[in-house]
Motif scaffolding. Structure first.
Motif, PDB file in Angstrom:
ATOM      1  N   PHE A  77      30.834  29.336  52.668  1.00 40.97           N
ATOM      2  CA  PHE A  77      31.846  29.800  52.111  1.00 40.97           C
ATOM      3  C   PHE A  77      33.155  29.967  52.875  1.00 40.97           C
ATOM      4  O   PHE A  77      33.203  29.553  53.745  1.00 40.97           O
ATOM      5  CB  PHE A  77      31.258  31.109  51.386  1.00 40.97           C
TER       6      PHE A  77
ATOM      7  N   ASP B 156      31.157  31.483  41.513  1.00 42.30           N
ATOM      8  CA  ASP B 156      31.417  31.109  42.693  1.00 42.30           C
ATOM      9  C   ASP B 156      32.421  32.245  43.550  1.00 42.30           C
ATOM     10  O   ASP B 156      32.651  31.821  44.652  1.00 42.30           O
ATOM     11  CB  ASP B 156      31.620  29.614  42.938  1.00 42.30           C
ATOM     12  N   VAL B 157      32.691  33.122  42.656  1.00 36.90           N
ATOM     13  CA  VAL B 157      33.665  34.078  43.306  1.00 36.90           C
ATOM     14  C   VAL B 157      33.178  35.316  43.529  1.00 36.90           C
ATOM     15  O   VAL B 157      32.388  35.895  42.838  1.00 36.90           O
ATOM     16  CB  VAL B 157      34.707  34.121  42.286  1.00 36.90           C
TER      17      VAL B 157
ATOM     18  N   LYS C 121      34.280  39.119  44.787  1.00 36.62           N
ATOM     19  CA  LYS C 121      35.572  40.030  45.272  1.00 36.62           C
ATOM     20  C   LYS C 121      35.139  41.146  46.276  1.00 36.62           C
ATOM     21  O   LYS C 121      34.101  41.616  46.017  1.00 36.62           O
ATOM     22  CB  LYS C 121      35.900  40.444  43.975  1.00 36.62           C
TER      23      LYS C 121
ATOM     24  N   LEU D  47      38.745  37.843  49.259  1.00 41.27           N
ATOM     25  CA  LEU D  47      38.126  36.795  48.269  1.00 41.27           C
ATOM     26  C   LEU D  47      37.009  35.995  48.920  1.00 41.27           C
ATOM     27  O   LEU D  47      37.366  35.455  50.038  1.00 41.27           O
ATOM     28  CB  LEU D  47      39.137  35.776  47.668  1.00 41.27           C
ATOM     29  N   GLN D  48      35.939  35.992  48.479  1.00 43.58           N
ATOM     30  CA  GLN D  48      34.668  34.989  48.940  1.00 43.58           C
ATOM     31  C   GLN D  48      34.694  34.100  48.127  1.00 43.58           C
ATOM     32  O   GLN D  48      34.116  34.044  47.087  1.00 43.58           O
ATOM     33  CB  GLN D  48      33.629  35.654  49.488  1.00 43.58           C
ATOM     34  N   LEU D  49      34.890  32.850  48.261  1.00 39.44           N
ATOM     35  CA  LEU D  49      34.789  31.432  47.456  1.00 39.44           C
ATOM     36  C   LEU D  49      33.379  30.552  48.072  1.00 39.44           C
ATOM     37  O   LEU D  49      33.512  30.089  49.124  1.00 39.44           O
ATOM     38  CB  LEU D  49      35.876  30.770  47.401  1.00 39.44           C
ATOM     39  N   ASN D  50      32.101  30.630  47.286  1.00 36.16           N
ATOM     40  CA  ASN D  50      30.916  30.007  47.541  1.00 36.16           C
ATOM     41  C   ASN D  50      31.204  28.618  47.319  1.00 36.16           C
ATOM     42  O   ASN D  50      31.599  28.335  46.103  1.00 36.16           O
ATOM     43  CB  ASN D  50      29.795  30.966  47.089  1.00 36.16           C
TER      44      ASN D  50
ATOM     45  N   LEU E 298      36.497  22.998  47.751  1.00 35.54           N
ATOM     46  CA  LEU E 298      37.027  24.607  47.598  1.00 35.54           C
ATOM     47  C   LEU E 298      38.648  24.565  47.701  1.00 35.54           C
ATOM     48  O   LEU E 298      38.970  25.565  47.198  1.00 35.54           O
ATOM     49  CB  LEU E 298      36.163  25.419  48.929  1.00 35.54           C
TER      50      LEU E 298
ATOM     51  N   ARG F 129      39.503  24.187  44.322  1.00 33.76           N
ATOM     52  CA  ARG F 129      39.157  25.395  43.374  1.00 33.76           C
ATOM     53  C   ARG F 129      39.882  26.507  43.680  1.00 33.76           C
ATOM     54  O   ARG F 129      40.200  27.226  42.709  1.00 33.76           O
ATOM     55  CB  ARG F 129      37.760  25.473  43.783  1.00 33.76           C
ATOM     56  N   LEU F 130      40.156  26.643  45.059  1.00 34.77           N
ATOM     57  CA  LEU F 130      41.264  27.923  45.154  1.00 34.77           C
ATOM     58  C   LEU F 130      42.645  27.719  44.705  1.00 34.77           C
ATOM     59  O   LEU F 130      43.032  28.787  44.169  1.00 34.77           O
ATOM     60  CB  LEU F 130      41.311  28.162  46.816  1.00 34.77           C
TER      61      LEU F 130
ATOM     62  N   LEU G 272      42.244  28.938  41.213  1.00 30.82           N
ATOM     63  CA  LEU G 272      41.986  30.213  40.814  1.00 30.82           C
ATOM     64  C   LEU G 272      43.277  30.923  41.093  1.00 30.82           C
ATOM     65  O   LEU G 272      43.674  31.931  40.394  1.00 30.82           O
ATOM     66  CB  LEU G 272      40.804  30.788  42.019  1.00 30.82           C
TER      67      LEU G 272
END
Length: 291
Positions: free
Chosen positions: A215, A233-234, A236, A243-246, A263, A266-267, A270
């Motif tokens: 992550f 996958d988020v 908080k 923010l932790q993005l898995n 990622l 993806r980030l 987001l």
């Protein structure tokens, strides 16, 4: 894959089959395996177990100094059920791997963020005792926690008492776990890794997690954090605006898959969505963000 639960088998037989399957998939042959319905129950059981062990040690220690009739009224050990600390192997939300020696020095290793991940082999090579949920990287089922004791590090008495504790628990999730292991689509490991990650737009951002974890972790400006969309996958962390993005790629544990580029995209998506929400709210673009 493991066979699904059989209608005629006993609860203990089902647990035994699950232990054998987990030992095979996760290379746990050097461990004795036990199940509890939650981390809290595991914590209480281990505290009770080590309390009794310490009381036995003290009685043995004092046996040569006190008459047998007085041993039962010796001062109580200052230890109560539930006081053993579960120390996370991977510290969240910072995304830092804690050395296993440190975990074991301060309590019992809580390995939910490392078991069945790219950290799995280090965990089983070095840990003497750990507990882990089976719904995180293993993706087996919720409501089931694995307690693993390295066999040669603990006495037969300790392991037997823990087995007795386990037998007194109702564990309906055992059948669910066996069904999951029998699913042809299931794979035992999360093979994802994520390097350090930096973005220059739509917002300048640097990840704070330790590279190589499955992550990425980021500290966000509070207004943007508040507008982030929820997603599977988020994760908080509101108090830290973190923010932790898995990342999740199923595999056999033989090789890792670098998901940094995925990622990153993806980030960006987001953050772009969050900043559009910011503009739609009437706040000037960039308002509230550090320059």
């Amino acid at each position: 894959m493991a066979n699904g639960p059989l209608s005629s088998e006993t609860s203990e037989e089902a647990r035994h089959r699950l232990r054998l399957a987990l030992s095979r998939y996760y290379k746990l042959e050097q461990f004795d395996l036990f199940f509890t319905p939650s981390l809290h129950v595991a914590q209480v059981l281990l505290s009770q177990l080590f309390l009794r062990q310490e009381q036995t040690r003290n009685q043995t220690r004092y046996a040569s100094h006190y008459p047998v009739t007085e041993l039962s009224v010796l001062p109580a050990i200052p230890l109560i059920a539930g006081n053993i600390t579960l120390v996370p192997h991977v510290d969240l939300p910072d995304g830092r791997v804690r050395p296993l020696r440190e975990c074991q020095r301060h309590g019992v290793t809580e390995a939910s963020e490392s078991f069945a991940s790219v950290l799995h082999h280090k965990l089983i090579d070095e840990a003497r005792l750990f507990v882990t949920r089976l719904d995180r990287h293993a993706e087996i089922c919720g409501d089931l926690v694995l307690v693993a004791l390295r066999t040669h590090d603990f006495s037969t008495l300790v392991r037997s008492e823990l087995r007795l504790f386990e037998q007194g628990l109702t564990l309906p999730a055992i059948d669910e776990a066996l069904h999951r292991l029998n699913d042809p689509q299931w794979r035992p490991y999360n093979a994802a890794t994520v390097d350090a990650l930096s973005l220059s737009g739509p917002l300048s951002l640097n990840s704070s997690h330790q590279p190589g974890l499955p992550f990425a972790s980021f500290t966000l400006p509070a207004p943007l954090f508040a507008r982030l969309s929820d997603a599977d996958d988020v994760v908080k962390w509101p108090q830290q605006a973190r923010l932790q993005l898995n990342a999740n790629v199923r595999g056999s544990g033989k090789k890792s898959v670098n998901m940094t580029h995925y990622l990153s995209r993806r980030l960006q998506y987001l953050l772009g969505t969050g900043m559009k929400s910011e503009k739609a709210s009437g706040r000037p673009a960039g308002s509230g963000f550090a320059p």
